[in-house]
Write a protein that holds these residues in place. Sequence first.
Motif, mmCIF file in Angstrom:
data_model
loop_
_atom_site.group_PDB
_atom_site.id
_atom_site.type_symbol
_atom_site.label_atom_id
_atom_site.label_comp_id
_atom_site.label_asym_id
_atom_site.label_seq_id
_atom_site.Cartn_x
_atom_site.Cartn_y
_atom_site.Cartn_z
ATOM 1 N N ILE A 58 0.812 -1.217 0.000
ATOM 2 C CA ILE A 58 0.000 0.000 0.000
ATOM 3 C C ILE A 58 0.846 1.267 0.000
ATOM 4 C CG2 ILE A 58 -1.910 -1.199 1.125
ATOM 5 C CD1 ILE A 58 -1.174 0.146 3.751
ATOM 6 N N GLY A 59 2.186 1.091 -0.049
ATOM 7 C CA GLY A 59 3.078 2.230 -0.239
ATOM 8 C C GLY A 59 3.269 3.104 0.976
ATOM 9 N N VAL A 60 3.312 2.491 2.193
ATOM 10 C CA VAL A 60 3.559 3.266 3.409
ATOM 11 C C VAL A 60 4.715 2.633 4.174
ATOM 12 C CG1 VAL A 60 1.136 3.944 3.561
ATOM 13 C CG2 VAL A 60 1.936 1.940 4.839
ATOM 14 N N LYS A 61 5.271 3.380 5.122
ATOM 15 C CA LYS A 61 6.332 2.838 5.952
ATOM 16 C C LYS A 61 5.747 1.887 6.996
ATOM 17 C CE LYS A 61 9.486 6.764 5.479
ATOM 18 N NZ LYS A 61 10.255 7.812 6.191
ATOM 19 N N ARG A 62 6.527 0.888 7.359
ATOM 20 C CA ARG A 62 6.082 -0.090 8.350
ATOM 21 C C ARG A 62 5.718 0.605 9.664
ATOM 22 N NH1 ARG A 62 6.957 -5.413 10.487
ATOM 23 N NH2 ARG A 62 5.949 -5.324 12.514
ATOM 24 N N ARG A 63 6.465 1.630 10.048
ATOM 25 C CA ARG A 63 6.191 2.322 11.307
ATOM 26 C C ARG A 63 4.804 2.971 11.280
ATOM 27 N NH1 ARG A 63 5.992 2.419 16.491
ATOM 28 N NH2 ARG A 63 5.910 4.523 17.355
ATOM 29 N N ALA A 64 4.431 3.551 10.138
ATOM 30 C CA ALA A 64 3.108 4.165 10.016
ATOM 31 C C ALA A 64 2.016 3.110 10.165
ATOM 32 C CB ALA A 64 2.979 4.885 8.680
ATOM 33 N N LEU A 65 2.205 1.962 9.506
ATOM 34 C CA LEU A 65 1.226 0.885 9.612
ATOM 35 C C LEU A 65 1.087 0.414 11.051
ATOM 36 C CD1 LEU A 65 -0.673 -1.207 8.319
ATOM 37 C CD2 LEU A 65 1.336 -2.641 7.871
ATOM 38 N N ASP A 66 2.211 0.297 11.752
ATOM 39 C CA ASP A 66 2.161 -0.150 13.149
ATOM 40 C C ASP A 66 1.333 0.794 14.013
ATOM 41 O OD1 ASP A 66 3.670 -2.370 12.622
ATOM 42 O OD2 ASP A 66 5.562 -1.508 13.297
ATOM 43 N N THR A 67 1.453 2.097 13.795
ATOM 44 C CA THR A 67 0.679 3.048 14.603
ATOM 45 C C THR A 67 -0.807 2.977 14.273
ATOM 46 O OG1 THR A 67 1.014 4.870 13.022
ATOM 47 C CG2 THR A 67 2.633 4.626 14.791
ATOM 48 N N TRP A 68 -1.146 2.657 13.035
ATOM 49 C CA TRP A 68 -2.561 2.512 12.661
ATOM 50 C C TRP A 68 -3.165 1.251 13.258
ATOM 51 C CZ3 TRP A 68 -1.381 3.330 6.751
ATOM 52 C CH2 TRP A 68 -0.986 4.661 6.547
ATOM 53 N N GLN A 128 -1.154 5.424 23.378
ATOM 54 C CA GLN A 128 -0.603 6.768 23.228
ATOM 55 C C GLN A 128 -0.051 7.009 21.822
ATOM 56 O OE1 GLN A 128 2.266 7.381 26.356
ATOM 57 N NE2 GLN A 128 0.681 7.744 27.916
ATOM 58 N N GLU A 129 0.472 5.965 21.180
ATOM 59 C CA GLU A 129 1.090 6.136 19.868
ATOM 60 C C GLU A 129 0.125 5.869 18.715
ATOM 61 O OE1 GLU A 129 4.732 4.021 19.451
ATOM 62 O OE2 GLU A 129 5.564 4.707 21.351
ATOM 63 N N PHE A 130 -1.143 5.630 19.017
ATOM 64 C CA PHE A 130 -2.136 5.401 17.968
ATOM 65 C C PHE A 130 -2.265 6.615 17.054
ATOM 66 C CE2 PHE A 130 -6.484 6.219 16.543
ATOM 67 C CZ PHE A 130 -6.722 5.107 15.760
ATOM 68 N N ARG A 131 -2.374 6.359 15.758
ATOM 69 C CA ARG A 131 -2.589 7.417 14.778
ATOM 70 C C ARG A 131 -3.741 7.016 13.858
ATOM 71 N NH1 ARG A 131 0.138 9.213 18.019
ATOM 72 N NH2 ARG A 131 2.080 10.405 17.871
ATOM 73 N N GLY A 132 -4.537 7.989 13.461
ATOM 74 C CA GLY A 132 -5.622 7.726 12.537
ATOM 75 C C GLY A 132 -5.106 7.504 11.129
ATOM 76 N N MET A 133 -5.693 6.556 10.428
ATOM 77 C CA MET A 133 -5.290 6.240 9.052
ATOM 78 C C MET A 133 -5.952 7.236 8.093
ATOM 79 S SD MET A 133 -6.005 2.652 7.054
ATOM 80 C CE MET A 133 -7.742 2.729 7.524
ATOM 81 N N GLY A 182 -0.728 -2.734 23.903
ATOM 82 C CA GLY A 182 -0.870 -1.911 22.699
ATOM 83 C C GLY A 182 -0.205 -2.449 21.456
ATOM 84 N N MET A 183 0.359 -3.672 21.526
ATOM 85 C CA MET A 183 1.109 -4.198 20.372
ATOM 86 C C MET A 183 0.223 -4.935 19.394
ATOM 87 S SD MET A 183 4.730 -5.462 21.954
ATOM 88 C CE MET A 183 5.386 -5.756 20.331
ATOM 89 N N TYR A 184 -1.041 -5.164 19.734
ATOM 90 C CA TYR A 184 -1.898 -5.966 18.870
ATOM 91 C C TYR A 184 -2.925 -5.120 18.155
ATOM 92 C CZ TYR A 184 0.286 -9.716 21.419
ATOM 93 O OH TYR A 184 1.212 -10.566 21.993
#
Length: 431
Positions: free
Chosen positions: A27-37, A44-49, A429-431
Motif C-alpha cells: 500500500i506504499g507506506v512505511k512499516r512504522r506508520a502501519l504499526d501506529t494505525w 498513546q502512539e495510535f494514529r488515525g489512518m 498496545g502491540m496488537y
Amino acid sequence: MSVSQQVFLRDAMRRLNLTRDVFAARIGVKRRALDTWLLPEGSQEFRGMPEVVQRFVTEIVENDALLAKYAQNSQSGPLRDRIALAGKHQLISVEQFTRDSVEELVRIADMMQPIARRQKVSRVLEGAVLGNLFFEASTRTRVSFGAAFCRLGGSVCDTTGFTFSSMAKGESIYDTSRVMSGYVDAMVIRHPEQGSVAEFAAATNIPVVNGGDGAGEHPSQALLDLYTILTEFSRLGKLLDGAHIAITGDLKYGRTVHSLMKMLSLYRGLTFTLVSPPGLEMPTDIIEYVAARGNHVIEQTNSMADGLKGADVIYATRVQKERFSDEQLEGYSADFQINKALIDQYAKDDVIIMHPLPRDSREDAHDLSVDLNADSRLAIFRQADNGIPVRMAIFAVLLGVENLVQHSMRDVTWSPPSHIGPEDAVFHGMY
C-alpha cells in the motif's frame, strides 16, 4: 468505516495473506506508520489512518476478489448459517468450519477486543440467559464462557459437577437438555464422555456450545488457540501457511490438541512435529484427518530435543491422568518438561510457547515449567485472555447479533488497568 481501523487493517492483511512488511510495501507506506494505525485507539502512539489509504486498501482487497466488503455478504448468508450443524446454530466440532468461515470469526473476535480489554461495553445480549452446564471440573473454561456472555450484556446460570446434578439420579441427557432449554437461551456443555455434547445438542433447538467432551473435542479452545497464533504471528511478521508447529505431551487424551490439529489443517503446508511418551501418541484418526488436507508434513518422535528444533510454535499439554485406564506413566519423565534451559538450547529465538491450561506446576509433574514465566516467548496468559473475545464472537454469531456489536459500544465508566498481569506491559498496545 463500520468497523474499527485496527480490525479493518488486520482483516485485510489476513484475507490477502500478507505480513505487515509486505502489506506496508503493497500500500506504499512505511512499516512504522502501519504499526501506529494497528494500535488500539486508547494507545498513546495510535494514529488515525488517512481516508485515502482506507480507500486504497479496500480497492486492493476487492480487486483481489478475496473480500468484496467488510460487512456481511448477503449472498453467502449469515455466518451462523454457514457453520450450522444439521441446520442448528450450534458449535460441536471444529469440522463445522472452513478457512473462510473461521477467519470471519477471527475478524469478529478482533472487533470484540475493546470490550474484552475493558475499554468499551455492549448490551446486545441483554435479557439472554446462558446455561453453563459443566459435569466435569473446570475453572478457566467455565468462567471464560460466563464472562464472555456477561460482557455482551447477558446473564449466566452455572451448574458444576455430575454428583450434584439430576443426572446422578438417573435423568437422561435428552431430558436434561430439553428441560434446560426451557430455562435458558443458550447452553455450554462440558461432559466427561466423548460424544455426549452432541446428544445434548440433538435434544434442543437453542444454541449449544461444546465446552469439552471427554477425550473428544474442545472447539472453542481450538478457535482461541488459532486466534492466538494468528495474533502472535502478526506481531512477529509471520504467516501461518508453511509454519512449523510442535505439539508435546499427552496427545492421546488431550482433546485440545485433537481440535487444534483439525483446525490448523485448514491452512497450507504446515509441518507438525508430535512429541509424546510411548503410549500417549496422537490418535490415528486425527493424523489421518490432517494428512488428507493441506499438503501437511506430520512427524512423530519421543525426543523433546528433536521435536523442538525449528518450531515456530510449541504447544505443550499436561498429562490427562483423569482419563487413564490401565496406562502407566513410566515413559513420562523429566525429559518431557519444557523449561527455560530446554527452550534456550533447542528452540528458535522467536518461538511462541502455548499451553491450554491448567498446567501442573509441581516439580515432579514434568509439565510446562514456571521458570519461563518472565520469558516473552511464553504466550499462555495472552492465550487465556484471548478466550474472552473469541467466546464473545461465538455467542454473537450463534445468537445472530454480531452486526449489532460495533454500533452498540460505549465507553466504560470505571478505570480499567492499562495491562492485566505484571509481565504484560511490554505487550500492551502491540496488537
